[in-house]
Motif scaffolding. Structure first.
Motif, PDB file in Angstrom:
ATOM      1  N   LEU A 275       0.816  -1.650   0.130  1.00  0.00           N
ATOM      2  CA  LEU A 275       0.325  -0.419   0.243  1.00  0.00           C
ATOM      3  C   LEU A 275       1.075   1.285  -0.153  1.00  0.00           C
ATOM      4  N   HIS A 276       2.050   1.440   0.740  1.00  0.00           N
ATOM      5  CA  HIS A 276       3.006   1.866   0.387  1.00  0.00           C
ATOM      6  C   HIS A 276       4.337   2.606  -0.234  1.00  0.00           C
ATOM      7  N   PHE A 277       5.355   3.182  -0.753  1.00  0.00           N
ATOM      8  CA  PHE A 277       6.939   3.614   0.017  1.00  0.00           C
ATOM      9  C   PHE A 277       6.612   2.632  -1.891  1.00  0.00           C
ATOM     10  N   ASN A 278       7.892   1.640  -1.932  1.00  0.00           N
ATOM     11  CA  ASN A 278       7.934   0.567  -3.132  1.00  0.00           C
ATOM     12  C   ASN A 278       7.170  -0.059  -3.285  1.00  0.00           C
ATOM     13  N   ALA A 279       6.582  -0.061  -2.330  1.00  0.00           N
ATOM     14  CA  ALA A 279       5.409  -1.601  -2.534  1.00  0.00           C
ATOM     15  C   ALA A 279       4.198  -1.147  -2.850  1.00  0.00           C
ATOM     16  N   ALA A 280       3.725   0.716  -3.098  1.00  0.00           N
ATOM     17  CA  ALA A 280       2.809   1.088  -3.938  1.00  0.00           C
ATOM     18  C   ALA A 280       3.232   1.048  -5.065  1.00  0.00           C
ATOM     19  N   THR A 281       4.353   1.504  -4.962  1.00  0.00           N
ATOM     20  CA  THR A 281       4.768   1.849  -6.632  1.00  0.00           C
ATOM     21  C   THR A 281       4.962   0.676  -7.336  1.00  0.00           C
ATOM     22  N   LEU A 282       5.796  -0.488  -6.648  1.00  0.00           N
ATOM     23  CA  LEU A 282       4.773  -2.147  -7.216  1.00  0.00           C
ATOM     24  C   LEU A 282       3.433  -1.737  -7.800  1.00  0.00           C
TER      25      LEU A 282
ATOM     26  N   PRO B 126       8.133   8.401 -31.555  1.00  0.00           N
ATOM     27  CA  PRO B 126       7.571   8.961 -30.599  1.00  0.00           C
ATOM     28  C   PRO B 126       8.367   8.529 -29.433  1.00  0.00           C
ATOM     29  N   PHE B 127       7.954   9.392 -28.274  1.00  0.00           N
ATOM     30  CA  PHE B 127       9.425   8.573 -27.411  1.00  0.00           C
ATOM     31  C   PHE B 127       8.558   7.098 -26.456  1.00  0.00           C
ATOM     32  N   TRP B 128       9.577   6.385 -25.496  1.00  0.00           N
ATOM     33  CA  TRP B 128       8.946   5.314 -24.819  1.00  0.00           C
ATOM     34  C   TRP B 128       7.944   6.087 -24.160  1.00  0.00           C
ATOM     35  N   SER B 129       6.579   4.425 -24.606  1.00  0.00           N
ATOM     36  CA  SER B 129       4.742   5.381 -24.105  1.00  0.00           C
ATOM     37  C   SER B 129       4.766   4.595 -22.184  1.00  0.00           C
ATOM     38  N   TYR B 130       5.974   4.036 -21.407  1.00  0.00           N
ATOM     39  CA  TYR B 130       5.945   3.715 -20.789  1.00  0.00           C
ATOM     40  C   TYR B 130       7.404   3.454 -19.624  1.00  0.00           C
ATOM     41  N   PHE B 131       7.339   3.654 -18.624  1.00  0.00           N
ATOM     42  CA  PHE B 131       8.946   3.205 -18.001  1.00  0.00           C
ATOM     43  C   PHE B 131       8.636   3.103 -17.064  1.00  0.00           C
ATOM     44  N   CYS B 132       9.805   2.455 -16.181  1.00  0.00           N
ATOM     45  CA  CYS B 132       9.432   1.346 -15.286  1.00  0.00           C
ATOM     46  C   CYS B 132      11.133   0.516 -14.706  1.00  0.00           C
ATOM     47  N   GLN B 133      11.354   1.566 -13.499  1.00  0.00           N
ATOM     48  CA  GLN B 133      12.960   0.260 -13.377  1.00  0.00           C
ATOM     49  C   GLN B 133      12.944   0.031 -12.365  1.00  0.00           C
ATOM     50  N   ILE B 134      13.210  -1.144 -11.960  1.00  0.00           N
ATOM     51  CA  ILE B 134      13.813  -1.844 -10.180  1.00  0.00           C
ATOM     52  C   ILE B 134      15.571  -1.779 -10.299  1.00  0.00           C
ATOM     53  N   SER B 135      15.642  -1.069  -9.118  1.00  0.00           N
ATOM     54  CA  SER B 135      17.292  -0.677  -9.173  1.00  0.00           C
ATOM     55  C   SER B 135      16.857  -0.535  -7.494  1.00  0.00           C
TER      56      SER B 135
ATOM     57  N   PRO C  31      14.032   8.698 -13.287  1.00  0.00           N
ATOM     58  CA  PRO C  31      13.681   8.744 -14.707  1.00  0.00           C
ATOM     59  C   PRO C  31      13.061  10.034 -15.343  1.00  0.00           C
ATOM     60  N   ASN C  32      13.034  11.115 -14.469  1.00  0.00           N
ATOM     61  CA  ASN C  32      12.741  12.704 -14.821  1.00  0.00           C
ATOM     62  C   ASN C  32      14.518  12.789 -15.695  1.00  0.00           C
TER      63      ASN C  32
ATOM     64  N   ILE D  72      10.040   4.049 -10.770  1.00  0.00           N
ATOM     65  CA  ILE D  72      11.227   3.627 -10.569  1.00  0.00           C
ATOM     66  C   ILE D  72      11.100   2.783  -8.263  1.00  0.00           C
ATOM     67  N   ILE D  73      11.317   1.106  -8.771  1.00  0.00           N
ATOM     68  CA  ILE D  73      11.034   0.835  -7.859  1.00  0.00           C
ATOM     69  C   ILE D  73      12.098   0.153  -6.803  1.00  0.00           C
ATOM     70  N   GLU D  74      12.624   0.979  -5.763  1.00  0.00           N
ATOM     71  CA  GLU D  74      14.258   1.377  -5.602  1.00  0.00           C
ATOM     72  C   GLU D  74      14.491  -0.412  -4.514  1.00  0.00           C
ATOM     73  N   SER D  75      14.399  -1.625  -4.929  1.00  0.00           N
ATOM     74  CA  SER D  75      14.346  -2.491  -4.348  1.00  0.00           C
ATOM     75  C   SER D  75      15.326  -3.610  -5.309  1.00  0.00           C
ATOM     76  N   ASP D  76      15.421  -5.374  -4.211  1.00  0.00           N
ATOM     77  CA  ASP D  76      15.819  -5.829  -5.132  1.00  0.00           C
ATOM     78  C   ASP D  76      14.844  -6.572  -5.937  1.00  0.00           C
ATOM     79  N   ALA D  77      15.199  -7.133  -7.610  1.00  0.00           N
ATOM     80  CA  ALA D  77      14.978  -6.983  -8.854  1.00  0.00           C
ATOM     81  C   ALA D  77      14.461  -8.838  -8.175  1.00  0.00           C
ATOM     82  N   THR D  78      15.485  -9.505  -7.759  1.00  0.00           N
ATOM     83  CA  THR D  78      14.842 -10.927  -7.286  1.00  0.00           C
ATOM     84  C   THR D  78      14.337 -11.735  -6.174  1.00  0.00           C
ATOM     85  N   ILE D  79      13.686  -9.845  -6.306  1.00  0.00           N
ATOM     86  CA  ILE D  79      12.156  -9.737  -4.763  1.00  0.00           C
ATOM     87  C   ILE D  79      11.175  -9.658  -5.899  1.00  0.00           C
ATOM     88  N   VAL D  80      11.103  -8.205  -6.711  1.00  0.00           N
ATOM     89  CA  VAL D  80      10.455  -7.407  -7.020  1.00  0.00           C
ATOM     90  C   VAL D  80       9.915  -7.612  -8.156  1.00  0.00           C
ATOM     91  N   ALA D  81      10.802  -8.237  -9.279  1.00  0.00           N
ATOM     92  CA  ALA D  81      10.105  -8.683 -10.499  1.00  0.00           C
ATOM     93  C   ALA D  81       9.463 -10.279 -10.609  1.00  0.00           C
TER      94      ALA D  81
END
Length: 324
Positions: free
Chosen positions: A16-23, A265-274, A288-289, A305-314
């Motif tokens: 619900l909040h923070f990196n979890a909500a961003t996911l 066209p620009f990329w239409s969506y951007f997400c990074q796990i890092s 991203p900005n 941008i999800i500031e976390s471990d990609a092996t958990i988040v992805a």
């Protein structure tokens, strides 16, 4: 109406909040991109294949949730290594306590360590080498040239490795990609193990460097694909940073600035796990900005941008997209 599974419902209830909500936000925006007809590029940096991301990423490919991949040479080959040598891998959960002598002992046993996982050189690298070198040489004798991923597709689809399979082939994302003939971009392939092996054959005079298509050719290949597939937008889902992400995202400013194709066209969506920090000009840690100033993203592009471990988040995000 689509029904979400237990994992997705758990994520929506508790993230619900923070990196979890961003996911959750990023996952829903990923779905929205696909529902409006946009395509999605997924870039893989880090040792995601050795982390066995293929167990869920292969299903993303089979369910047409990703239409193009950019990955390091290591991720390209290590998924296949895991396919043919899984039982010989060794996990070292106490890796933080290893001394230089301990590390040397692993080397002497032919074990190449990636954090807590050791890749067995003889069973993994050499088991593939015999067959891929034959494919390289056969192409050269015929005067044919291919990209690194195309050679790997030939290897997988030839069936020569089947007797060595040690995991269910459905858990190999490279096999799923080969069956779908999915476009893959592999910038900097030369620094991978197979790239090193190819270079050694060139140095010995047994292969020509030109038999392997180059990075410049990968960029023009990507530019052509982007131009033909961007009518409804193309999203960019980035795991980690480095060349696997920086190389493909640059195709947009290259097309409209250098090629002067101003309707690109620009990329239409951007997400990074890092988990990289924004410091010292770090590309992996750039928010991203910053990419707006480089002509990669628009002001209105959905950015996460999800500031976390990609092996958990992805795996969690992919599970949500797959309605698991």
């Amino acid at each position: 109406m689509r029904t979400k599974g237990a994992i997705s419902n758990f994520i929506e209830k508790y993230y619900l909040h923070f990196n979890a909500a961003t996911l959750v936000d990023a996952a829903k925006a990923y779905e929205e991109q696909l529902s409006q007809g946009s395509k999605m590029l997924v870039s893989l940096a880090g040792a995601m294949s050795t982390a066995e991301l293929g167990k869920i990423f292969a299903e993303m490919i089979r369910k047409d949730k990703v239409q193009i991949i950019s990955c390091t040479g290591a991720n390209l080959e290590e998924d296949i290594m895991n396919l043919v040598a899984h039982s010989h891998y060794e996990r070292v959960p106490y890796y933080r306590d290893l001394t230089p002598d301990d590390e040397w002992g692993l080397l002497e046993r032919g074990l190449n360590r990636v954090t807590d996982t050791c890749i067995p050189e003889e069973e993994a690298f050499r088991r593939i080498q015999e067959h891929i070198v034959a494919i390289w040489k056969d192409a050269e004798e015929k005067g044919e040239r291919y990209f690194p991923h195309e050679f790997m597709y030939k290897l997988l689809l030839s069936g020569v490795l089947e007797k060595h399979y040690e995991i269910d082939v459905k858990d190999s994302w490279m096999f799923a990609a080969a069956e779908a003939n999915l476009p893959i971009i592999v910038p900097g392939w030369e620094d991978s193990t197979m790239g090193n092996i190819f270079a050694s054959y060139v140095m010995k005079g047994e292969l020509k460097a030109s038999t392997m298509k180059s990075g410049i050719e990968y960029m023009t290949y990507l530019a052509d694909w982007y131009t033909k597939n961007s009518e409804n937008g193309i999203g960019f889902f980035q795991i980690g940073g480095g060349i696997a992400g920086d190389f493909p995202i640059c195709v947009v400013p290259m097309l409209y600035q250098d090629m002067e194709l101003t309707d690109t066209p620009f990329w239409s969506y951007f997400c990074q796990i890092s988990d990289s920090t924004t410091s010292y000009g770090s590309y992996s840690g750039a928010v991203p900005n910053e990419k707006i100033t480089w002509g990669k993203l628009d002001i209105s592009t959905p950015k996460f941008i999800i500031e976390s471990d990609a092996t958990i988040v992805a795996p969690l995000l992919f599970a949500y997209v797959l309605d698991m």
